[in-house]
Design a protein around this motif. Structure first.
Motif, PDB file in Angstrom:
ATOM      1  N   UNK A 248       0.826  -1.206   0.000  1.00 44.88           N
ATOM      2  CA  UNK A 248       0.000   0.000   0.000  1.00 44.88           C
ATOM      3  C   UNK A 248       0.862   1.257   0.000  1.00 44.88           C
ATOM      4  N   UNK A 249       1.917   1.283   0.813  1.00 44.67           N
ATOM      5  CA  UNK A 249       2.806   2.445   0.844  1.00 44.67           C
ATOM      6  C   UNK A 249       3.551   2.605  -0.482  1.00 44.67           C
ATOM      7  N   UNK A 250       3.934   1.485  -1.072  1.00 45.61           N
ATOM      8  CA  UNK A 250       4.670   1.529  -2.334  1.00 45.61           C
ATOM      9  C   UNK A 250       3.826   2.092  -3.465  1.00 45.61           C
ATOM     10  N   UNK A 251       2.508   2.051  -3.320  1.00 44.27           N
ATOM     11  CA  UNK A 251       1.635   2.540  -4.390  1.00 44.27           C
ATOM     12  C   UNK A 251       1.749   4.050  -4.592  1.00 44.27           C
ATOM     13  N   UNK A 252       2.456   4.747  -3.686  1.00 48.31           N
ATOM     14  CA  UNK A 252       2.639   6.189  -3.830  1.00 48.31           C
ATOM     15  C   UNK A 252       3.587   6.528  -4.978  1.00 48.31           C
ATOM     16  N   UNK A 253       4.394   5.549  -5.417  1.00 47.87           N
ATOM     17  CA  UNK A 253       5.332   5.790  -6.527  1.00 47.87           C
ATOM     18  C   UNK A 253       5.348   4.559  -7.422  1.00 47.87           C
ATOM     19  N   UNK A 254       5.124   4.744  -8.718  1.00 47.52           N
ATOM     20  CA  UNK A 254       4.867   3.617  -9.605  1.00 47.52           C
ATOM     21  C   UNK A 254       6.028   2.634  -9.683  1.00 47.52           C
ATOM     22  N   UNK A 255       7.269   3.123  -9.780  1.00 48.87           N
ATOM     23  CA  UNK A 255       8.400   2.203  -9.882  1.00 48.87           C
ATOM     24  C   UNK A 255       8.602   1.417  -8.590  1.00 48.87           C
ATOM     25  N   UNK A 256       8.429   2.084  -7.468  1.00 45.91           N
ATOM     26  CA  UNK A 256       8.545   1.398  -6.179  1.00 45.91           C
ATOM     27  C   UNK A 256       7.430   0.357  -6.055  1.00 45.91           C
ATOM     28  N   UNK A 257       6.245   0.731  -6.484  1.00 42.02           N
ATOM     29  CA  UNK A 257       5.131  -0.213  -6.431  1.00 42.02           C
ATOM     30  C   UNK A 257       5.424  -1.449  -7.286  1.00 42.02           C
ATOM     31  N   UNK A 258       6.004  -1.232  -8.479  1.00 41.01           N
ATOM     32  CA  UNK A 258       6.283  -2.362  -9.355  1.00 41.01           C
ATOM     33  C   UNK A 258       7.215  -3.353  -8.673  1.00 41.01           C
ATOM     34  N   UNK A 259       8.274  -2.857  -8.034  1.00 40.39           N
ATOM     35  CA  UNK A 259       9.222  -3.744  -7.344  1.00 40.39           C
ATOM     36  C   UNK A 259       8.525  -4.470  -6.202  1.00 40.39           C
ATOM     37  N   UNK A 260       7.784  -3.735  -5.393  1.00 40.79           N
ATOM     38  CA  UNK A 260       7.083  -4.359  -4.263  1.00 40.79           C
ATOM     39  C   UNK A 260       6.067  -5.377  -4.755  1.00 40.79           C
ATOM     40  N   UNK A 261       5.386  -5.044  -5.820  1.00 38.55           N
ATOM     41  CA  UNK A 261       4.382  -5.943  -6.393  1.00 38.55           C
ATOM     42  C   UNK A 261       5.016  -7.247  -6.852  1.00 38.55           C
ATOM     43  N   UNK A 262       6.107  -7.153  -7.598  1.00 38.27           N
ATOM     44  CA  UNK A 262       6.794  -8.342  -8.098  1.00 38.27           C
ATOM     45  C   UNK A 262       7.283  -9.218  -6.953  1.00 38.27           C
ATOM     46  N   UNK A 263       7.823  -8.604  -5.924  1.00 38.41           N
ATOM     47  CA  UNK A 263       8.440  -9.367  -4.839  1.00 38.41           C
ATOM     48  C   UNK A 263       7.420  -9.910  -3.833  1.00 38.41           C
ATOM     49  N   UNK A 264       6.290  -9.221  -3.662  1.00 41.91           N
ATOM     50  CA  UNK A 264       5.383  -9.569  -2.569  1.00 41.91           C
ATOM     51  C   UNK A 264       4.123 -10.306  -2.990  1.00 41.91           C
ATOM     52  N   UNK A 265       3.732 -10.199  -4.265  1.00 40.27           N
ATOM     53  CA  UNK A 265       2.430 -10.756  -4.648  1.00 40.27           C
ATOM     54  C   UNK A 265       2.325 -12.239  -4.328  1.00 40.27           C
ATOM     55  N   UNK A 266       3.355 -13.025  -4.656  1.00 39.67           N
ATOM     56  CA  UNK A 266       3.288 -14.462  -4.417  1.00 39.67           C
ATOM     57  C   UNK A 266       3.026 -14.795  -2.959  1.00 39.67           C
ATOM     58  N   UNK A 267       3.787 -14.171  -2.063  1.00 40.06           N
ATOM     59  CA  UNK A 267       3.600 -14.442  -0.634  1.00 40.06           C
ATOM     60  C   UNK A 267       2.213 -14.012  -0.170  1.00 40.06           C
ATOM     61  N   UNK A 268       1.759 -12.833  -0.634  1.00 37.75           N
ATOM     62  CA  UNK A 268       0.451 -12.347  -0.198  1.00 37.75           C
ATOM     63  C   UNK A 268      -0.669 -13.267  -0.662  1.00 37.75           C
ATOM     64  N   UNK A 269      -0.543 -13.821  -1.856  1.00 32.83           N
ATOM     65  CA  UNK A 269      -1.588 -14.716  -2.363  1.00 32.83           C
ATOM     66  C   UNK A 269      -1.674 -15.984  -1.518  1.00 32.83           C
TER      67      UNK A 269
END
Length: 359
Positions: free
Chosen positions: A248-269
């Motif tokens: 959620x915090x990473x969503x404030x900046x698109x590039x940061x969000x992309x990195x967080x999304x790639x790294x965290x989505x699997x675990x969150x699912x």
């Protein structure tokens, strides 16, 4: 608690997650199909909700299918299980589309429709998924805001099959390694995931197209890695909330969000699949209608748009979602559940053959 402890048995939220993901794909398609542009949040985050939902499908598939390969008697049983999961329902929607929807909605005479080579091309490609899919049927949906596309959702299925094929090849290679099999398989899926994820990140920041193969391979084999390393993956509300907060915090900046999304989505699912419990687990009694929703949503939506010109994205969602869920339920009851029964029979036969060969 570890992921391995939480993942014992089948009492989890995967049915619900995949069902919601399929509805999210339907929702995301409402905007382009109704001529409404990009879905909400796409410009802000750089990824739309439908793309997130497809990534969720690949993560869950990698996690569950890897367990299937590891636990089944052999690669042949694994392949048979995948065929039964993908093709019977697919053949159902393809046949209904070609033989019912196409003749009813085409602007061409019936004889011209059936004589057009595009019908056979659509039937063969979409029913086999060999070499990609066909998009068009002659005279169908040509006046829609998103013209001529009959079932655009099918495009991800060839990628899914490629992931299965890679995993099956790994299974063939390591099946005779005995006690080393688990370690080699874990290392192999981790290597593939690392290369695919690295490719996504590097190409994102160098502004080159990473391609769908790298994206889907990362999501699929990230799920596979979590399965293979489940005994060492901590799981609980703290990890789920922390991961969600970071994203959620990473969503404030698109590039940061992309990195967080790639790294965290699997675990969150996988955390969402196992940590929340209680009343939501009752959804498992409904069955697994997610695949049917994914298969039928696009042609249902295009049909609604064709019959109700000028419909808004919200209106399209309201009309198409119940129709799609109803068709998905029929697909599950009449086709998918019956086909999957053959999977269990082969497992029993394979197990008996293996047991007999050991005597």
């Amino acid at each position: 608690m570890t992921l391995a402890e939480a993942a014992r048995g089948r009492d989890n939220n995967f049915h619900l997650i995949r069902f919601l993901a399929a509805l999210a794909v339907l929702y995301g398609h409402c905007y382009p199909l109704a001529g409404g542009g990009a879905p909400p949040l796409a410009d802000w985050l750089g990824i739309d909700i439908g793309s997130v939902a497809v990534d969720v499908f690949f993560v869950t598939s990698g996690f569950l299918v890897t367990a299937s390969l590891r636990d089944r008697p052999g690669v042949r049983a694994f392949v048979w299980a995948r065929v039964l999961r993908i093709y019977p329902a697919l053949w159902g929607v393809v046949l209904l589309t070609v033989a019912v929807l196409g003749p009813l909605l085409t602007t061409r005479p019936a004889a011209a429709y059936w004589a057009d080579p595009g019908v056979v091309d659509y039937l063969i490609k979409c029913a086999s998924l060999w070499g990609g899919i066909a998009i068009h049927l002659p005279g169908v949906f040509e006046a829609n805001p998103y013209p001529a596309a009959v079932n655009g959702s099918l495009w991800t299925l060839p990628y899914e099959l490629r992931m299965y094929a890679i995993l099956a090849l790994l299974g063939i290679v390591v099946q005779r390694l005995g006690r080393r099999r688990q370690g080699v398989l874990t290392g192999a899926v981790a290597l593939i995931a690392g290369v695919a994820g690295g490719t996504m990140l590097v190409r994102h920041f160098f502004h080159t197209d990473a391609g769908y193969f790298a994206r889907f391979a990362w999501m699929f084999f990230c799920g596979a890695c979590l399965q293979m390393a489940a005994a060492r993956v901590p799981l609980g509300w703290s990890g789920l909330l922390a991961g969600g907060g970071v994203l959620a915090l990473a969503s404030l900046q698109r590039d940061v969000f992309f990195v967080a999304y790639v790294l965290l989505l699997g675990y969150l699912v996988v955390a969402l699949a196992h940590v929340p419990g209680g009343v939501i687990r009752r959804f498992n009694r409904v069955g697994d209608c997610s695949y049917g929703v994914y298969l039928y949503a696009f042609p249902v939506q295009q049909t609604v748009v064709a019959l109700l010109p000028g419909i808004t994205p919200v209106g399209l969602l309201a009309v198409s979602a119940p129709l799609t869920v109803a068709l998905a339920g029929l697909s599950w009851i009449c086709v998918e559940r019956r086909a999957l029964a053959f999977k269990g029979r082969m497992d029993v036969e394979r197990g008996m053959a293996t047991e007999g060969s050991m005597r």
